[in-house]
Design a protein around this motif. Structure first.
Motif, mmCIF file in Angstrom:
data_model
loop_
_atom_site.group_PDB
_atom_site.id
_atom_site.type_symbol
_atom_site.label_atom_id
_atom_site.label_comp_id
_atom_site.label_asym_id
_atom_site.label_seq_id
_atom_site.Cartn_x
_atom_site.Cartn_y
_atom_site.Cartn_z
ATOM 1 N N ASP A 166 7.321 0.529 -5.924
ATOM 2 C CA ASP A 166 7.979 0.591 -7.224
ATOM 3 C C ASP A 166 9.276 1.370 -7.035
ATOM 4 O OD1 ASP A 166 8.447 0.284 -9.921
ATOM 5 O OD2 ASP A 166 7.279 2.052 -10.487
ATOM 6 N N GLY A 167 10.367 0.625 -6.825
ATOM 7 C CA GLY A 167 11.625 1.290 -6.522
ATOM 8 C C GLY A 167 11.581 1.838 -5.106
ATOM 9 N N HIS A 168 11.800 3.144 -4.980
ATOM 10 C CA HIS A 168 11.778 3.791 -3.666
ATOM 11 C C HIS A 168 10.455 4.491 -3.375
ATOM 12 C CE1 HIS A 168 15.927 2.916 -2.865
ATOM 13 N NE2 HIS A 168 16.272 3.400 -4.054
ATOM 14 N N SER A 169 9.481 4.356 -4.249
ATOM 15 C CA SER A 169 8.188 5.020 -4.036
ATOM 16 C C SER A 169 7.055 4.014 -4.104
ATOM 17 C CB SER A 169 7.974 6.116 -5.090
ATOM 18 O OG SER A 169 7.909 5.530 -6.373
ATOM 19 N N ARG A 170 5.892 4.454 -3.673
ATOM 20 C CA ARG A 170 4.695 3.612 -3.735
ATOM 21 C C ARG A 170 3.823 4.097 -4.871
ATOM 22 N NH1 ARG A 170 4.772 -0.113 -0.474
ATOM 23 N NH2 ARG A 170 2.654 -0.843 -0.551
ATOM 24 N N VAL A 171 3.176 3.149 -5.545
ATOM 25 C CA VAL A 171 2.246 3.458 -6.627
ATOM 26 C C VAL A 171 0.878 3.003 -6.153
ATOM 27 C CG1 VAL A 171 1.697 3.106 -9.057
ATOM 28 C CG2 VAL A 171 4.084 3.071 -8.313
ATOM 29 N N TYR A 172 -0.122 3.877 -6.307
ATOM 30 C CA TYR A 172 -1.467 3.608 -5.799
ATOM 31 C C TYR A 172 -2.433 3.350 -6.940
ATOM 32 C CZ TYR A 172 0.589 5.457 -1.573
ATOM 33 O OH TYR A 172 1.401 5.660 -0.492
ATOM 34 N N PHE A 173 -3.354 2.398 -6.703
ATOM 35 C CA PHE A 173 -4.324 1.984 -7.728
ATOM 36 C C PHE A 173 -5.732 1.985 -7.151
ATOM 37 C CE2 PHE A 173 -0.281 -0.109 -8.413
ATOM 38 C CZ PHE A 173 0.002 0.254 -9.730
ATOM 39 N N CYS A 174 -6.711 2.152 -8.029
ATOM 40 C CA CYS A 174 -8.109 2.148 -7.579
ATOM 41 C C CYS A 174 -8.631 0.731 -7.368
ATOM 42 C CB CYS A 174 -8.988 2.894 -8.587
ATOM 43 S SG CYS A 174 -9.092 2.096 -10.200
ATOM 44 N N SER A 175 -8.017 -0.247 -8.031
ATOM 45 C CA SER A 175 -8.483 -1.625 -7.902
ATOM 46 C C SER A 175 -7.337 -2.594 -8.158
ATOM 47 C CB SER A 175 -9.613 -1.896 -8.899
ATOM 48 O OG SER A 175 -9.103 -1.831 -10.222
ATOM 49 N N GLU A 176 -7.593 -3.843 -7.844
ATOM 50 C CA GLU A 176 -6.599 -4.881 -8.110
ATOM 51 C C GLU A 176 -6.430 -5.098 -9.611
ATOM 52 O OE1 GLU A 176 -7.915 -8.230 -5.847
ATOM 53 O OE2 GLU A 176 -7.445 -7.276 -3.933
ATOM 54 N N LYS A 177 -7.495 -4.868 -10.355
ATOM 55 C CA LYS A 177 -7.433 -5.009 -11.818
ATOM 56 C C LYS A 177 -6.422 -4.014 -12.405
ATOM 57 C CE LYS A 177 -10.343 -4.650 -15.909
ATOM 58 N NZ LYS A 177 -11.681 -4.338 -16.408
ATOM 59 N N CYS A 178 -6.442 -2.776 -11.957
ATOM 60 C CA CYS A 178 -5.482 -1.774 -12.434
ATOM 61 C C CYS A 178 -4.066 -2.118 -11.967
ATOM 62 C CB CYS A 178 -5.881 -0.379 -11.974
ATOM 63 S SG CYS A 178 -7.261 0.305 -12.879
ATOM 64 N N ARG A 179 -3.948 -2.625 -10.738
ATOM 65 C CA ARG A 179 -2.630 -3.021 -10.242
ATOM 66 C C ARG A 179 -2.044 -4.129 -11.101
ATOM 67 N NH1 ARG A 179 -2.712 -6.279 -4.993
ATOM 68 N NH2 ARG A 179 -3.495 -7.710 -6.551
ATOM 69 N N ASP A 180 -2.876 -5.124 -11.439
ATOM 70 C CA ASP A 180 -2.401 -6.235 -12.264
ATOM 71 C C ASP A 180 -2.050 -5.772 -13.676
ATOM 72 O OD1 ASP A 180 -2.793 -7.828 -10.057
ATOM 73 O OD2 ASP A 180 -4.733 -8.611 -10.741
ATOM 74 N N ALA A 181 -2.824 -4.824 -14.214
ATOM 75 C CA ALA A 181 -2.518 -4.289 -15.542
ATOM 76 C C ALA A 181 -1.194 -3.527 -15.517
ATOM 77 C CB ALA A 181 -3.656 -3.376 -16.017
ATOM 78 N N TYR A 182 -0.920 -2.811 -14.428
ATOM 79 C CA TYR A 182 0.346 -2.082 -14.294
ATOM 80 C C TYR A 182 1.519 -3.058 -14.194
ATOM 81 C CZ TYR A 182 3.829 1.093 -12.330
ATOM 82 O OH TYR A 182 4.966 1.838 -12.092
ATOM 83 N N ARG A 183 1.344 -4.120 -13.422
ATOM 84 C CA ARG A 183 2.394 -5.132 -13.296
ATOM 85 C C ARG A 183 2.686 -5.790 -14.643
ATOM 86 N NH1 ARG A 183 0.761 -8.298 -7.744
ATOM 87 N NH2 ARG A 183 1.765 -6.850 -6.307
ATOM 88 N N ALA A 184 1.628 -6.112 -15.393
ATOM 89 C CA ALA A 184 1.806 -6.741 -16.703
ATOM 90 C C ALA A 184 2.515 -5.793 -17.676
ATOM 91 C CB ALA A 184 0.460 -7.165 -17.265
ATOM 92 N N ARG A 185 2.223 -4.507 -17.566
ATOM 93 C CA ARG A 185 2.822 -3.522 -18.461
ATOM 94 C C ARG A 185 4.284 -3.274 -18.134
ATOM 95 N NH1 ARG A 185 -0.411 1.942 -18.644
ATOM 96 N NH2 ARG A 185 0.707 2.209 -16.693
ATOM 97 N N THR A 186 4.660 -3.340 -16.859
ATOM 98 C CA THR A 186 6.039 -3.063 -16.473
ATOM 99 C C THR A 186 6.887 -4.330 -16.432
ATOM 100 O OG1 THR A 186 5.474 -3.232 -14.122
ATOM 101 C CG2 THR A 186 5.432 -1.027 -15.129
ATOM 102 N N ALA A 187 6.294 -5.485 -16.524
ATOM 103 C CA ALA A 187 7.069 -6.732 -16.450
ATOM 104 C C ALA A 187 7.695 -7.096 -17.777
ATOM 105 C CB ALA A 187 6.165 -7.876 -15.997
#
Length: 93
Positions: A72-93
């Protein structure tokens, strides 16, 4: 004389019992359960600290080496699952 020997034996046994009870209490107090009393105590230097990352969606702390991550930009964002990763992508898109 026999009385002195019997009393000495009883006192010796009693003192050993008190001593071993005290040692067991102190081992339990310091968290030494399951280890032999004469074994060396683990040093705090033997344990390595692990830097945890917080999942921005659900708030769970994860170990970065085992987590699902995205850049995410110049840093990495860590998630506990793919479900949380997808929710983060949907929220930031």
């Amino acid at each position: 004389m026999l009385r002195f020997i019997v009393v000495s034996l009883i006192l010796t046994i009693l003192l050993r019992l008190i001593s071993s009870t005290y040692a067991a209490f102190m081992d339990g107090l310091h968290g030494a359960r399951g280890r032999h009393r004469d074994a060396p105590r683990p040093s705090s230097r033997d344990q390595q600290a692990v830097q945890m990352a917080r999942d921005p969606v659900c708030g769970t702390f994860v170990v970065p080496e085992r987590a699902v991550s995205i850049a995410d930009g110049h840093s990495r964002v860590y998630f506990c699952s793919e479900k949380c990763r997808d929710a983060y992508r949907a929220r930031t898109a």
